[in-house]
Motif scaffolding. Structure first.
Motif, PDB file in Angstrom:
ATOM      1  N   TRP A 140       0.806  -1.135   0.111  1.00 60.68           N
ATOM      2  CA  TRP A 140       0.004   0.123   0.140  1.00 60.68           C
ATOM      3  C   TRP A 140       0.901   1.205  -0.098  1.00 60.68           C
ATOM      4  CZ3 TRP A 140      -0.236   3.506   4.074  1.00 60.68           C
ATOM      5  CH2 TRP A 140       0.477   3.245   5.260  1.00 60.68           C
TER       6      TRP A 140
ATOM      7  N   ILE B 183       0.975   4.251  -3.076  1.00 62.33           N
ATOM      8  CA  ILE B 183       0.955   5.552  -2.740  1.00 62.33           C
ATOM      9  C   ILE B 183       2.000   6.229  -3.364  1.00 62.33           C
ATOM     10  CG2 ILE B 183       0.791   7.569  -1.108  1.00 62.33           C
ATOM     11  CD1 ILE B 183      -0.881   5.488   0.711  1.00 62.33           C
TER      12      ILE B 183
ATOM     13  N   GLU C  52      -4.434   6.804  -4.362  1.00 58.66           N
ATOM     14  CA  GLU C  52      -4.758   7.812  -3.218  1.00 58.66           C
ATOM     15  C   GLU C  52      -4.383   9.322  -3.772  1.00 58.66           C
ATOM     16  OE1 GLU C  52      -4.948   6.952   0.961  1.00 58.66           O
ATOM     17  OE2 GLU C  52      -4.095   4.904   0.590  1.00 58.66           O
TER      18      GLU C  52
ATOM     19  N   PRO D 209      -4.304  12.199   4.123  1.00 51.74           N
ATOM     20  CA  PRO D 209      -4.983  11.730   4.984  1.00 51.74           C
ATOM     21  C   PRO D 209      -4.798  10.397   5.339  1.00 51.74           C
ATOM     22  CG  PRO D 209      -6.426  13.019   3.407  1.00 51.74           C
ATOM     23  CD  PRO D 209      -5.041  12.652   3.040  1.00 51.74           C
TER      24      PRO D 209
ATOM     25  N   MET E  41      -6.056   6.412   6.833  1.00 51.13           N
ATOM     26  CA  MET E  41      -7.047   6.025   6.721  1.00 51.13           C
ATOM     27  C   MET E  41      -7.886   5.892   8.054  1.00 51.13           C
ATOM     28  SD  MET E  41      -6.170   1.764   6.171  1.00 51.13           S
ATOM     29  CE  MET E  41      -5.959   0.981   7.618  1.00 51.13           C
TER      30      MET E  41
ATOM     31  N   ILE F  69      -0.899  11.423   7.515  1.00 55.66           N
ATOM     32  CA  ILE F  69       0.208  10.623   7.540  1.00 55.66           C
ATOM     33  C   ILE F  69       1.381  11.036   6.507  1.00 55.66           C
ATOM     34  CG2 ILE F  69      -0.669   8.908   5.868  1.00 55.66           C
ATOM     35  CD1 ILE F  69       1.356   7.546   9.111  1.00 55.66           C
TER      36      ILE F  69
ATOM     37  N   PRO G 173       6.531   0.266  14.808  1.00 59.60           N
ATOM     38  CA  PRO G 173       5.742   0.593  13.746  1.00 59.60           C
ATOM     39  C   PRO G 173       4.986  -0.609  13.015  1.00 59.60           C
ATOM     40  CG  PRO G 173       7.467   0.689  12.586  1.00 59.60           C
ATOM     41  CD  PRO G 173       7.983   0.502  14.038  1.00 59.60           C
TER      42      PRO G 173
ATOM     43  N   HIS H 288       7.577   6.546   8.181  1.00 61.89           N
ATOM     44  CA  HIS H 288       6.536   7.437   7.821  1.00 61.89           C
ATOM     45  C   HIS H 288       6.238   8.321   9.369  1.00 61.89           C
ATOM     46  CE1 HIS H 288       5.224   3.719   9.253  1.00 61.89           C
ATOM     47  NE2 HIS H 288       4.110   4.070  10.108  1.00 61.89           N
TER      48      HIS H 288
HETATM   49  P1  M7G Z   1       2.224   2.506  11.809  1.00 61.71           P
HETATM   50  O1  M7G Z   1       2.871   3.204  13.055  1.00 61.71           O
HETATM   51  O2  M7G Z   1       3.040   1.642  11.034  1.00 61.71           O
HETATM   52  O3  M7G Z   1       1.012   1.535  12.367  1.00 61.71           O
HETATM   53  O4  M7G Z   1       1.236   3.370  11.088  1.00 61.71           O
HETATM   54  P2  M7G Z   1      -0.272   1.661  13.288  1.00 61.71           P
HETATM   55  O5  M7G Z   1      -0.368   2.802  13.833  1.00 61.71           O
HETATM   56  O6  M7G Z   1      -1.311   1.073  12.376  1.00 61.71           O
HETATM   57  O7  M7G Z   1       0.020   0.734  14.277  1.00 61.71           O
HETATM   58  C1  M7G Z   1       0.816   3.131   9.855  1.00 61.71           C
HETATM   59  C2  M7G Z   1      -0.209   4.385   9.589  1.00 61.71           C
HETATM   60  O8  M7G Z   1      -0.728   4.120   8.236  1.00 61.71           O
HETATM   61  C3  M7G Z   1      -1.521   4.137  10.555  1.00 61.71           C
HETATM   62  O9  M7G Z   1      -1.931   5.421  11.074  1.00 61.71           O
HETATM   63  C4  M7G Z   1      -2.458   3.503   9.512  1.00 61.71           C
HETATM   64  O10 M7G Z   1      -3.956   4.131   9.750  1.00 61.71           O
HETATM   65  C5  M7G Z   1      -2.055   4.460   8.177  1.00 61.71           C
HETATM   66  N1  M7G Z   1      -2.648   3.486   7.081  1.00 61.71           N
HETATM   67  C6  M7G Z   1      -2.327   2.163   6.951  1.00 61.71           C
HETATM   68  N2  M7G Z   1      -2.712   1.716   5.354  1.00 61.71           N
HETATM   69  C7  M7G Z   1      -2.765   0.364   5.127  1.00 61.71           C
HETATM   70  C8  M7G Z   1      -3.206   2.800   4.982  1.00 61.71           C
HETATM   71  C9  M7G Z   1      -3.498   3.088   3.541  1.00 61.71           C
HETATM   72  O11 M7G Z   1      -3.688   2.268   2.585  1.00 61.71           O
HETATM   73  N3  M7G Z   1      -3.638   4.268   3.242  1.00 61.71           N
HETATM   74  C10 M7G Z   1      -3.703   5.334   4.099  1.00 61.71           C
HETATM   75  N4  M7G Z   1      -3.795   6.628   3.785  1.00 61.71           N
HETATM   76  N5  M7G Z   1      -3.228   5.273   5.346  1.00 61.71           N
HETATM   77  C11 M7G Z   1      -2.901   3.897   5.865  1.00 61.71           C
END
Ligand code: M7G
Length: 305
Positions: free
Chosen positions: A141, A145, A151, A170, A172, A185, A237, A243
């Motif tokens: 994903w 992007i 997106e 934004p 998700m 993000i 993460p 990110h």
């Molecule tokens: P993380 O710290 O790796 O994981 O953050 P966690 O917070 O889920 O534990 C990844 C961030 O990317 C999270 O805030 C998710 O909500 C966001 N995110 C994950 N996916 C698969 C997507 C996506 O496909 N699109 C968008 N826009 N955000 C995503």
């Protein structure tokens, strides 16, 4: 088929099998189910009140039936049905993961957490090799992007430079309406930083410029001042491609994502590597880890209590 039609089809075909998690604080429920016999996860989150509506409308426009529970002196308490409409004031946010992998199911399930003390040795012997196994399909994903235009209609900012560039969009998790819960993000273009463990003194200018740009662009785009943004990274993460979480400081918290033991302010990261360039290579890092996380068993085998 359009993505909009697809989500209707997913919702229609979803057969629930198990509640993975409910949370009365965040008013969310995560349900495991099947779509055409394949695992899927549906999560429902009740939305916050739209303050502009609540401030102006008479109660008759906000609720359409009231059931008294009881009263005493000047106190009355009751149940009410909210009047909601999908365009201006939707009732819930609905997310699907389909097909859902075992890792997804474990991540979203209820689980016991432990605090981990990750020494540089534990990182080198266990965590780094684990991270190396997490970079393929798991972050598709992210590559969609960055490199495939996915997106892109929602991008708040995009800089294409392969080393210095990034995408701000934004998250998700955000309903894109509730400003107090603003959640964006930032995903960097470079692919050589898996986590904060890879950050060192050579990244100071790079990170400072990204932070300044995020604060500037977000405060121009949304009614949220630059000093009302909480900018942080997670350790561990879920996805090992660098990110930055960009969240309104008024956000009440969602799950464990804002917790000490998971979130690290990016300003702190920068200050630390300014003082000690190899800070994140040398020190023990403390964080929470759920028993369902694939790393937990490996960390335990290494002798972590
Ligand atoms: P993380 O710290 O790796 O994981 O953050 P966690 O917070 O889920 O534990 C990844 C961030 O990317 C999270 O805030 C998710 O909500 C966001 N995110 C994950 N996916 C698969 C997507 C996506 O496909 N699109 C968008 N826009 N955000 C995503």
């Amino acid at each position: 088929m359009s993505s909009s039609m697809l989500i209707h089809e997913l919702a229609a075909k979803f057969v629930p099998t198990q509640i993975l998690k409910t949370d009365t604080q965040t008013k969310t429920v995560v349900i495991l189910g099947a779509i055409d016999g394949v695992n899927a996860i549906a999560s429902l989150e009740k939305t916050a009140f739209a303050i502009s509506e609540v401030g102006q409308a008479t109660l008759g426009k906000l609720v359409d039936s009231i059931l008294l529970i009881n009263n005493n002196d000047v106190y009355f308490w009751s149940l009410a049905n909210l009047i909601q409409d999908l365009e201006r004031n939707p009732g819930a946010k609905l997310n699907f993961i389909y097909p859902a992998s075992e890792t997804h199911i474990r991540k979203y399930g209820l689980q016991v957490h432990h605090m981990v003390a990750e020494t540089p040795e534990l990182y080198n012997e266990v965590v780094e090799p684990f991270i190396a196994t997490q970079k393929g399909d798991r972050i598709q994903w992210v590559y969609n992007i960055l490199f495939k235009g996915k997106e892109s209609e929602s991008f708040v900012h995009h800089e294409a430079d392969p080393t210095l560039g990034f995408v701000l969009l934004p998250d998700m998790k955000w309903d894109r309406n509730t400003m107090d819960a603003l959640y964006l993000i930032t995903i960097v273009n470079r692919t050589d930083i898996a986590s904060v463990r890879d950050i060192n003194g050579s990244h100071v200018d790079y990170l400072q410029e990204i932070l300044a740009k995020i604060r500037h662009v977000v405060s121009l785009t949304y009614p949220v001042a630059a000093n009302q943004l909480r900018l942080f990274v997670h350790y561990q993460p879920s996805y090992y491609h660098f990110h930055i979480h960009v969240v309104n400081v008024a956000h009440p918290g969602l799950g464990d994502g804002l917790n000490v033991g998971k979130a690290i302010l990016l300003d702190d990261v920068i200050e630390n590597v300014k003082l000690v360039p190899d800070y994140y290579q040398r020190r023990t890092l403390y964080y929470q880890l759920g028993e369902n996380h694939a790393l937990w068993e490996k960390v335990k085998e290494h002798g972590q209590k």
